[in-house]
Scaffold this active site. Structure first.
Site, PDB file in Angstrom:
ATOM      1  NE  ARG A  91      -3.075  -7.161  -4.473  1.00  0.00           N
ATOM      2  CZ  ARG A  91      -3.870  -7.264  -3.431  1.00  0.00           C
ATOM      3  NH1 ARG A  91      -3.358  -7.541  -2.255  1.00  0.00           N
ATOM      4  NH2 ARG A  91      -5.162  -7.121  -3.550  1.00  0.00           N
ATOM      5  CB  SER A 140      -4.477  -6.417   4.631  1.00  0.00           C
ATOM      6  OG  SER A 140      -4.136  -5.138   4.161  1.00  0.00           O
ATOM      7  CG  HIS A 160      -1.951  -0.995   1.334  1.00  0.00           C
ATOM      8  ND1 HIS A 160      -2.120  -1.808   2.429  1.00  0.00           N
ATOM      9  CD2 HIS A 160      -2.930  -1.349   0.455  1.00  0.00           C
ATOM     10  CE1 HIS A 160      -3.165  -2.608   2.228  1.00  0.00           C
ATOM     11  NE2 HIS A 160      -3.660  -2.364   1.045  1.00  0.00           N
ATOM     12  CE  LYS A 207     -14.136  -6.538   3.475  1.00  0.00           C
ATOM     13  NZ  LYS A 207     -12.928  -6.081   2.791  1.00  0.00           N
TER      14      LYS A 207
HETATM   15  P1  ADP Z   1      -9.947  -3.391  -0.365  1.00  0.00           P
HETATM   16  O1  ADP Z   1     -10.604  -4.135   0.744  1.00  0.00           O
HETATM   17  O2  ADP Z   1     -10.702  -2.200  -0.829  1.00  0.00           O
HETATM   18  O3  ADP Z   1      -9.441  -4.235  -1.509  1.00  0.00           O
HETATM   19  P2  ADP Z   1      -7.223  -3.225   0.527  1.00  0.00           P
HETATM   20  O4  ADP Z   1      -6.739  -2.474   1.709  1.00  0.00           O
HETATM   21  O5  ADP Z   1      -7.085  -4.699   0.550  1.00  0.00           O
HETATM   22  O6  ADP Z   1      -8.707  -2.743   0.332  1.00  0.00           O
HETATM   23  O7  ADP Z   1      -6.511  -2.680  -0.775  1.00  0.00           O
HETATM   24  C1  ADP Z   1      -6.615  -1.351  -1.182  1.00  0.00           C
HETATM   25  C2  ADP Z   1      -5.987  -1.201  -2.554  1.00  0.00           C
HETATM   26  O8  ADP Z   1      -4.595  -1.445  -2.485  1.00  0.00           O
HETATM   27  C3  ADP Z   1      -6.513  -2.148  -3.618  1.00  0.00           C
HETATM   28  O9  ADP Z   1      -6.568  -1.464  -4.844  1.00  0.00           O
HETATM   29  C4  ADP Z   1      -5.489  -3.234  -3.666  1.00  0.00           C
HETATM   30  O10 ADP Z   1      -5.458  -3.865  -4.940  1.00  0.00           O
HETATM   31  C5  ADP Z   1      -4.240  -2.421  -3.432  1.00  0.00           C
HETATM   32  N1  ADP Z   1      -3.152  -3.236  -2.887  1.00  0.00           N
HETATM   33  C6  ADP Z   1      -3.180  -4.051  -1.820  1.00  0.00           C
HETATM   34  N2  ADP Z   1      -1.998  -4.652  -1.625  1.00  0.00           N
HETATM   35  C7  ADP Z   1      -1.181  -4.219  -2.625  1.00  0.00           C
HETATM   36  C8  ADP Z   1       0.169  -4.496  -3.020  1.00  0.00           C
HETATM   37  N3  ADP Z   1       0.917  -5.383  -2.354  1.00  0.00           N
HETATM   38  N4  ADP Z   1       0.660  -3.856  -4.102  1.00  0.00           N
HETATM   39  C9  ADP Z   1      -0.122  -2.991  -4.799  1.00  0.00           C
HETATM   40  N5  ADP Z   1      -1.399  -2.699  -4.498  1.00  0.00           N
HETATM   41  C10 ADP Z   1      -1.926  -3.300  -3.427  1.00  0.00           C
END
Ligand code: ADP
Length: 161
Positions: free
Chosen positions: A90, A129, A17, A41
């Site tokens: 990703r 996450s 992130h 959630k």
């Molecule tokens: P959500 O529940 O909305 O998917 P996340 O916190 O899991 O929220 O992810 C937020 C954004 O960050 C999403 O667009 C996700 O694809 C991106 N993201 C998560 N992990 C990575 C990573 N390792 N590299 C690039 N983008 C990421």
């Protein structure tokens, strides 16, 4: 001035992130990292903790701020005069879901909320996450996945020494 929002759960924020946040901060005049408060959630970290983590992470990025939202991103965007959403990609598996959300946001917003996708840096391609939470729950070392203060908070939360 182009103001962009980077929405997500950030439960917790990972280095993946943070990489997206830093890169986006170079592309847009203003970036708001927005924590989705999804009541459906049951997160590991409260919204307050997730905001605290993000604020610490962006403290040296003057054009990045942190906010929260509930409900629809298009409503947040309209109220806050945001025209671009940022999402990270990703793998192909992210694509189908993200494409649908992006098209829906564009269709349902009055002035067309566009989504800009940033592809993950390769070293974080595997990172999410959920992976961090899974590893930490079994006592694994997640110090390569998150900043040190997040590692510390996860240890406290999961009760690991
Ligand atoms: P959500 O529940 O909305 O998917 P996340 O916190 O899991 O929220 O992810 C937020 C954004 O960050 C999403 O667009 C996700 O694809 C991106 N993201 C998560 N992990 C990575 C990573 N390792 N590299 C690039 N983008 C990421």
């Amino acid at each position: 001035m182009i103001k962009a929002v980077y929405p997500g759960s950030f439960d917790p924020m990972t280095l993946g992130h943070l990489d997206i946040i830093k890169r986006a901060s170079k592309m847009f005049e203003q970036v708001v990292v927005c924590v989705l408060n999804n009541k459906a959630k049951s997160p590991l970290f409260s919204v307050e903790d997730r905001v605290k983590i993000l604020n610490e992470a962006v403290k040296d990025l003057p054009n990045v701020s942190v906010d929260t939202f509930e409900g629809l991103l298009i409503d947040y965007a309209k109220e806050n005069n945001v025209h671009v959403a940022i999402r990270g990609l990703r793998a192909v598996t992210d694509f189908e879901y993200e494409l649908q959300i992006a098209q829906t946001n564009r269709k349902f917003s009055d002035d067309g909320l566009d989504t800009v996708f940033l592809t993950t840096s390769l070293e974080y391609a595997y990172l999410s996450s959920s992976v961090v939470k899974e590893i930490a729950s079994f006592g694994g070392d997640v110090s390569r996945c998150v900043p040190p203060y997040v590692d510390e908070m996860i240890r406290e939360k999961i009760g690991r020494v």
